[in-house]
Design a protein around this motif. Structure first.
Motif, PDB file in Angstrom:
ATOM      1  N   LEU A  37       0.837  -1.144   0.062  1.00 24.03           N
ATOM      2  CA  LEU A  37      -0.163   0.001  -0.087  1.00 24.03           C
ATOM      3  C   LEU A  37       0.886   1.209   0.094  1.00 24.03           C
ATOM      4  O   LEU A  37       0.603   2.359  -0.534  1.00 24.03           O
ATOM      5  CB  LEU A  37      -0.806   0.053   1.244  1.00 24.03           C
ATOM      6  N   VAL A  38       1.769   1.078   0.464  1.00 27.90           N
ATOM      7  CA  VAL A  38       2.848   2.572   0.689  1.00 27.90           C
ATOM      8  C   VAL A  38       3.511   2.763  -0.667  1.00 27.90           C
ATOM      9  O   VAL A  38       3.543   3.732  -0.956  1.00 27.90           O
ATOM     10  CB  VAL A  38       4.094   2.271   1.704  1.00 27.90           C
ATOM     11  N   VAL A  39       3.917   1.567  -1.315  1.00 24.98           N
ATOM     12  CA  VAL A  39       4.685   1.463  -2.546  1.00 24.98           C
ATOM     13  C   VAL A  39       3.603   2.130  -3.623  1.00 24.98           C
ATOM     14  O   VAL A  39       3.792   2.840  -4.433  1.00 24.98           O
ATOM     15  CB  VAL A  39       4.834   0.350  -3.119  1.00 24.98           C
ATOM     16  N   ALA A  40       2.255   1.743  -3.304  1.00 28.49           N
ATOM     17  CA  ALA A  40       1.195   2.006  -4.499  1.00 28.49           C
ATOM     18  C   ALA A  40       0.578   3.407  -4.251  1.00 28.49           C
ATOM     19  O   ALA A  40       0.379   4.131  -5.228  1.00 28.49           O
ATOM     20  CB  ALA A  40      -0.040   0.872  -4.250  1.00 28.49           C
ATOM     21  N   PHE A  41       0.624   3.926  -2.761  1.00 25.26           N
ATOM     22  CA  PHE A  41      -0.157   5.087  -2.884  1.00 25.26           C
ATOM     23  C   PHE A  41       0.450   5.960  -2.136  1.00 25.26           C
ATOM     24  O   PHE A  41       0.151   7.279  -2.334  1.00 25.26           O
ATOM     25  CB  PHE A  41      -1.484   4.594  -1.889  1.00 25.26           C
ATOM     26  N   ALA A  42       1.660   5.769  -1.581  1.00 24.69           N
ATOM     27  CA  ALA A  42       2.416   7.022  -0.904  1.00 24.69           C
ATOM     28  C   ALA A  42       4.087   6.872  -1.089  1.00 24.69           C
ATOM     29  O   ALA A  42       4.863   6.828  -0.050  1.00 24.69           O
ATOM     30  CB  ALA A  42       2.365   6.899   0.627  1.00 24.69           C
ATOM     31  N   THR A  52       7.852  -0.242   9.575  1.00 27.79           N
ATOM     32  CA  THR A  52       9.397  -0.772   9.376  1.00 27.79           C
ATOM     33  C   THR A  52       9.797  -0.079   8.376  1.00 27.79           C
ATOM     34  O   THR A  52      11.154   0.474   8.616  1.00 27.79           O
ATOM     35  CB  THR A  52       9.486  -2.064   8.779  1.00 27.79           C
ATOM     36  N   ILE A  53       9.190   0.556   7.332  1.00 32.79           N
ATOM     37  CA  ILE A  53       9.809   1.477   6.189  1.00 32.79           C
ATOM     38  C   ILE A  53      10.013   2.636   6.695  1.00 32.79           C
ATOM     39  O   ILE A  53      11.050   3.438   6.530  1.00 32.79           O
ATOM     40  CB  ILE A  53       8.678   1.623   5.070  1.00 32.79           C
ATOM     41  N   VAL A  54       9.024   3.225   7.735  1.00 29.26           N
ATOM     42  CA  VAL A  54       9.319   4.570   8.341  1.00 29.26           C
ATOM     43  C   VAL A  54      10.680   4.664   9.202  1.00 29.26           C
ATOM     44  O   VAL A  54      11.417   5.445   9.092  1.00 29.26           O
ATOM     45  CB  VAL A  54       8.067   5.078   8.937  1.00 29.26           C
TER      46      VAL A  54
END
Length: 413
Positions: free
Chosen positions: A276-281, A329-331
């Motif tokens: 979701l992070v990759v796709a939308f943010a 974890t990405i953050v």
């Protein structure tokens, strides 16, 4: 003359590191609660006694975090990560033969140091060294997509081997995975000759701060201390819940098969959250992304506390929690260069991860003692909820301070 490496988000480099992360997390972190429960049944050791050994190991992992990060900044990632995987395998094999507490505690102590050199943070630092801290987001995100499968892949496998071969046999399998798979992949993937060269920001500018100088400069920024509070609070929440989730679910009324099924939901949910992070943010500022994510944790803990003991209901809450954990974890991987400093990534990140690892060490034992004193997991969940609220407060403070500093720097230009 070395050139800047290709983007770290694709190819052999990330694939090999990612496969190693699946195996390292699955065996060195997620396997412990399952092994501990089996040891408790066979050896009759108390839960605080068992978790005390894990606490000792993670305390040493906390102390090792800064020197590990600084060593990777100096280009020693290959030797460090591959060597630690092999040593971890030997320690797991030794664990399979223990009969007494002294040997058990000694093995878990050293194993904690190996965790500090094999799990996400050293891998993040390796990626940052390959492409530079501000170019590492895609690689870090891709790596976490791989690592998100660790619990899903290894919890059922380890539980199956425990049921068929006993906990000693399971540890031998885990040992082989670390030595043969993790050690080999880390050695082949990490090539210091391909790291991006470090240059001053502009012609004639002094070289970027490194090591202790970079950490000292970071400590003068309020955002650093906000992240410190946030990551310590996250460690308390995540570690307490992770290490006690299996027995907590059993206490709530699920059988062992349903409890394992709930645990296996978290891995795919982590991956889904990262997708979701990759796709939308993909380019959203880390402070904005993290500020939205952290609020999920208190609501998840409330869900675990009040949800009825039905498989699909608790699995739904676990998916909600897992998605937030995957995104945070990405953050965590990009918070330092985007919110604090671009200098000395490994050392500065290690200085934040050290206290976080210490809390990761203390939290499971504290939760075990509270469970023993209160007679159930109700009080434990209440304290975990408090930790998740502190996570929100710390990150929101860091985000506000980082934004203010950015605005001040822009006004000076």
């Amino acid at each position: 003359m070395r050139g800047v490496a290709a983007p770290a988000s694709s190819g052999w480099f990330i694939s090999a590191l990612g496969a190693a992360q699946i195996c390292s997390w699955g065996t060195l972190f997620y396997g412990f609660p399952l092994i501990a429960e089996a040891m408790r049944g066979e050896l009759g050791w108390s839960k605080p006694t068992l978790y005390g050994a894990a606490t000792l190991g993670m305390l040493l992992a906390g102390l090792a975090a800064y020197p590990v990060g600084a060593a990777i900044d100096r280009g020693h990632g290959r030797v460090l990560m591959s060597g630690a995987s092999v040593i971890a395998g030997l320690l797991l094999a030794a664990w399979s033969q223990v009969e007494g507490l002294i040997a058990f505690y000694a093995i878990l102590a050293v194993l904690g140091c190996m965790q500090a050199a094999t799990l996400y943070e050293p891998a993040f630092a390796v990626i940052a060294r390959r492409v530079g801290p501000m170019n590492a987001r895609a690689g870090i995100t891709a790596l976490t997509l791989w690592g998100g499968f660790a619990s899903t892949a290894f919890i059922p496998i380890i539980q199956f081997v425990i049921e068929t071969q006993g906990w000693r046999g399971a540890l031998l399998v885990m040992a082989a995975v670390n030595m043969a798979i993790c050690g080999t992949l880390n050695f082949l993937a990490i090539d210091p000759s391909k790291d991006a060269p470090v240059h001053p920001a502009a012609a004639g500018a002094p070289p970027p701060a490194a090591g202790r100088a970079a950490v000292a400069a970071a400590m003068r920024k309020p955002a650093y201390w906000g992240l410190m509070l946030a990551w310590i609070s996250f460690a308390f929440t995540f570690s307490s819940l992770t290490y006690h989730f299996f027995p907590l679910l059993l206490e709530r009324g699920l059988d062992s098969l349903d409890a394992v099924a709930v645990l296996t939901v978290i891995g795919p949910a982590q991956v889904a959250g990262r997708i979701l992070v990759v796709a939308f943010a993909p380019s959203a500022p880390v402070r904005s992304l993290g500020s939205a994510i952290v609020i999920v944790f208190p609501f998840s803990i409330i869900g675990f506390a009040i949800a009825p003991p039905e498989l699909f209901v608790i699995a739904g809450v676990a998916a909600f929690y897992g998605a937030a954990n995957g995104m945070i974890t990405i953050v965590r991987g990009m918070a330092v260069p985007e919110m604090v400093t671009r200098d000395g990534y490994g050392a500065v990140n290690g200085s934040l991860i050290g206290p976080m690892n210490i809390m990761t060490a203390l939290a499971p034992l504290g939760a075990a003692l509270l469970w023993q004193a209160s007679g159930g997991y109700g009080a434990v969940l209440a304290v975990i909820l408090g930790g998740s609220v502190m996570l929100c407060a710390g990150f929101w403070f860091a985000a506000a301070q980082s934004k203010r500093e950015g605005q001040q720097m822009a006004a000076k230009k």
